[in-house]
Design a protein around this motif. Structure first.
Motif, PDB file in Angstrom:
ATOM      1  N   GLY A  76      -2.687  46.349  58.947  1.00 38.91           N
ATOM      2  CA  GLY A  76      -3.456  47.287  58.125  1.00 38.91           C
ATOM      3  C   GLY A  76      -3.929  46.594  56.851  1.00 38.91           C
ATOM      4  N   ALA A  77      -5.233  46.646  56.628  1.00 39.79           N
ATOM      5  CA  ALA A  77      -5.832  45.950  55.487  1.00 39.79           C
ATOM      6  C   ALA A  77      -5.240  46.414  54.157  1.00 39.79           C
ATOM      7  CB  ALA A  77      -7.348  46.127  55.497  1.00 39.79           C
ATOM      8  N   ASP A  78      -4.984  47.710  54.018  1.00 34.88           N
ATOM      9  CA  ASP A  78      -4.437  48.215  52.758  1.00 34.88           C
ATOM     10  C   ASP A  78      -3.045  47.651  52.489  1.00 34.88           C
ATOM     11  OD1 ASP A  78      -6.702  49.670  52.202  1.00 34.88           O
ATOM     12  OD2 ASP A  78      -5.910  51.542  53.047  1.00 34.88           O
ATOM     13  N   ARG A  79      -2.206  47.573  53.522  1.00 35.97           N
ATOM     14  CA  ARG A  79      -0.861  47.018  53.347  1.00 35.97           C
ATOM     15  C   ARG A  79      -0.929  45.537  53.009  1.00 35.97           C
ATOM     16  NH1 ARG A  79       2.682  48.310  58.250  1.00 35.97           N
ATOM     17  NH2 ARG A  79       4.319  47.495  56.906  1.00 35.97           N
ATOM     18  N   VAL A  80      -1.856  44.814  53.634  1.00 37.02           N
ATOM     19  CA  VAL A  80      -2.006  43.384  53.347  1.00 37.02           C
ATOM     20  C   VAL A  80      -2.471  43.194  51.906  1.00 37.02           C
ATOM     21  CG1 VAL A  80      -3.301  41.289  53.933  1.00 37.02           C
ATOM     22  CG2 VAL A  80      -2.361  42.736  55.755  1.00 37.02           C
ATOM     23  N   LEU A  83     -12.066  26.968  61.937  1.00 36.91           N
ATOM     24  CA  LEU A  83     -11.995  28.322  61.390  1.00 36.91           C
ATOM     25  C   LEU A  83     -12.396  29.352  62.441  1.00 36.91           C
ATOM     26  CD1 LEU A  83     -11.310  30.003  58.927  1.00 36.91           C
ATOM     27  CD2 LEU A  83     -13.670  29.718  58.163  1.00 36.91           C
ATOM     28  N   SER A  84     -13.406  29.037  63.228  1.00 32.95           N
ATOM     29  CA  SER A  84     -13.812  29.950  64.312  1.00 32.95           C
ATOM     30  C   SER A  84     -12.687  30.125  65.329  1.00 32.95           C
ATOM     31  CB  SER A  84     -15.053  29.416  65.016  1.00 32.95           C
ATOM     32  OG  SER A  84     -16.160  29.473  64.165  1.00 32.95           O
ATOM     33  N   ALA A  85     -11.920  29.066  65.565  1.00 35.55           N
ATOM     34  CA  ALA A  85     -10.830  29.130  66.541  1.00 35.55           C
ATOM     35  C   ALA A  85      -9.647  29.955  66.038  1.00 35.55           C
ATOM     36  CB  ALA A  85     -10.362  27.715  66.897  1.00 35.55           C
ATOM     37  N   ILE A  86      -9.362  29.871  64.740  1.00 42.01           N
ATOM     38  CA  ILE A  86      -8.188  30.590  64.219  1.00 42.01           C
ATOM     39  C   ILE A  86      -8.521  31.957  63.630  1.00 42.01           C
ATOM     40  CG2 ILE A  86      -6.891  28.457  63.816  1.00 42.01           C
ATOM     41  CD1 ILE A  86      -7.459  28.829  60.805  1.00 42.01           C
ATOM     42  N   ALA A  87      -9.786  32.210  63.339  1.00 40.83           N
ATOM     43  CA  ALA A  87     -10.172  33.485  62.714  1.00 40.83           C
ATOM     44  C   ALA A  87      -9.708  34.710  63.497  1.00 40.83           C
ATOM     45  CB  ALA A  87     -11.679  33.529  62.476  1.00 40.83           C
ATOM     46  N   PRO A  88      -9.830  34.713  64.838  1.00 41.01           N
ATOM     47  CA  PRO A  88      -9.355  35.903  65.561  1.00 41.01           C
ATOM     48  C   PRO A  88      -7.861  36.171  65.367  1.00 41.01           C
ATOM     49  CG  PRO A  88     -10.763  34.571  66.972  1.00 41.01           C
ATOM     50  CD  PRO A  88     -10.502  33.768  65.728  1.00 41.01           C
ATOM     51  N   ILE A  89      -7.068  35.126  65.286  1.00 40.86           N
ATOM     52  CA  ILE A  89      -5.624  35.306  65.074  1.00 40.86           C
ATOM     53  C   ILE A  89      -5.388  35.936  63.710  1.00 40.86           C
ATOM     54  CG2 ILE A  89      -3.417  34.093  64.785  1.00 40.86           C
ATOM     55  CD1 ILE A  89      -4.587  31.939  66.718  1.00 40.86           C
ATOM     56  N   LEU A  90      -6.076  35.417  62.701  1.00 43.53           N
ATOM     57  CA  LEU A  90      -5.905  35.933  61.342  1.00 43.53           C
ATOM     58  C   LEU A  90      -6.366  37.377  61.228  1.00 43.53           C
ATOM     59  CD1 LEU A  90      -7.218  32.795  59.407  1.00 43.53           C
ATOM     60  CD2 LEU A  90      -4.851  33.356  59.985  1.00 43.53           C
ATOM     61  N   SER A  91      -7.574  37.639  61.728  1.00 41.36           N
ATOM     62  CA  SER A  91      -8.114  38.994  61.584  1.00 41.36           C
ATOM     63  C   SER A  91      -7.350  40.000  62.439  1.00 41.36           C
ATOM     64  CB  SER A  91      -9.611  39.028  61.888  1.00 41.36           C
ATOM     65  OG  SER A  91      -9.869  38.570  63.183  1.00 41.36           O
ATOM     66  N   ASP A  92      -6.900  39.605  63.633  1.00 47.23           N
ATOM     67  CA  ASP A  92      -6.095  40.513  64.460  1.00 47.23           C
ATOM     68  C   ASP A  92      -4.796  40.887  63.755  1.00 47.23           C
ATOM     69  OD1 ASP A  92      -8.029  40.408  66.413  1.00 47.23           O
ATOM     70  OD2 ASP A  92      -6.862  39.161  67.807  1.00 47.23           O
ATOM     71  N   VAL A  95      -4.166  40.905  60.486  1.00 43.88           N
ATOM     72  CA  VAL A  95      -4.461  41.805  59.360  1.00 43.88           C
ATOM     73  C   VAL A  95      -4.796  43.197  59.877  1.00 43.88           C
ATOM     74  CG1 VAL A  95      -6.077  42.268  57.466  1.00 43.88           C
ATOM     75  CG2 VAL A  95      -5.119  39.975  57.768  1.00 43.88           C
ATOM     76  N   ARG A  96      -5.601  43.271  60.937  1.00 42.40           N
ATOM     77  CA  ARG A  96      -5.975  44.571  61.488  1.00 42.40           C
ATOM     78  C   ARG A  96      -4.740  45.327  61.994  1.00 42.40           C
ATOM     79  NH1 ARG A  96      -8.677  43.017  65.403  1.00 42.40           N
ATOM     80  NH2 ARG A  96      -7.312  43.635  67.087  1.00 42.40           N
ATOM     81  N   GLU A  97      -3.839  44.616  62.689  1.00 44.29           N
ATOM     82  CA  GLU A  97      -2.643  45.265  63.238  1.00 44.29           C
ATOM     83  C   GLU A  97      -1.699  45.750  62.145  1.00 44.29           C
ATOM     84  OE1 GLU A  97      -1.064  42.387  65.980  1.00 44.29           O
ATOM     85  OE2 GLU A  97      -2.815  42.539  67.290  1.00 44.29           O
TER      86      GLU A  97
END
Length: 147
Positions: free
Chosen positions: A125-129, A110-119, A121-123
Motif C-alpha cells: 500500500g502506497a500510503d503505508r510505504v 531498471l526496467s527489469a527490477i521495476a515490476p518487483i519494486l512496484s508490485d 509497494v502496491r501489495e
C-alpha cells in the motif's frame, strides 16, 4: 537505557536484515545477465548525479572501501558502462562518468527490477510505504552519523 536484548530493537533489525537479504536476492536474479546489484547501484547514482565523481567519493556514498569501489569501477569500465579519466587538476585522482552504454544498461536494469519494486509497494500500500520512508530515512541518517 535499552537493554541489550530489547525485543523491539531486535525485532526491528531482524526484519530489516531479512528484508535487505530477500530484496538483494530477488533484484539480483532479475538484473540483466552479468550485472550485479553493486553495478546497478553505481550506474543509478551516476545517472542521478550532476558531473563526474571520484572513486573516493563513490566509496563514501556507498559506504565501501576504496578497494571494493575500484573493483566495481574496473568491471563497469571493462563492460563499457563508465569512463574513467585522470583529473586534469590533480593527476593522482581519477574522475568517473557514465557512458551512453552505461545509461542504456542502467535503463535496462531498471526496467527489469521495476515490476518487483512496484508490485511490492502496491501489495503493501502506497500510503503505508510513504509513512515508513521517513522512519527508515531517520534510521539510516543516525547509523551514518554513528559511523
Amino acid at each position: 537505557m535499552a537493554s541489550p536484548d530489547d525485543p523491539l530493537s531486535v525485532a526491528l533489525f531482524s526484519e530489516m536484515f531479512m528484508a535487505d537479504q530477500l530484496a538483494r536476492n530477488r533484484l539480483s536474479r532479475a538484473l540483466p545477465k552479468g550485472m550485479e546489484l553493486s553495478h546497478f547501484s553505481v550506474l543509478n547514482h551516476l545517472m542521478a548525479s550532476t558531473g563526474e565523481k571520484t572513486p573516493a567519493q563513490l566509496a563514501r556514498v556507498f559506504h565501501v572501501t576504496r578497494g571494493a569501489m575500484t573493483n566495481t569501477l574496473n568491471r563497469l569500465e571493462w563492460a563499457g558502462y563508465i569512463h574513467i579519466r585522470p583529473d586534469w587538476d590533480d593527476a593522482r585522482r581519477k574522475m568517473v562518468s557514465i557512458s551512453p552504454a552505461g545509461r542504456r544498461a542502467r535503463d535496462a536494469a531498471l526496467s527489469a527490477i521495476a515490476p518487483i519494486l512496484s508490485d511490492t509497494v502496491r501489495e503493501i500500500g502506497a500510503d503505508r510505504v510513504r509513512q515508513a520512508i521517513p522512519v527508515i530515512r531517520e534510521m539510516r541518517l543516525r547509523l551514518e552519523n554513528d559511523s
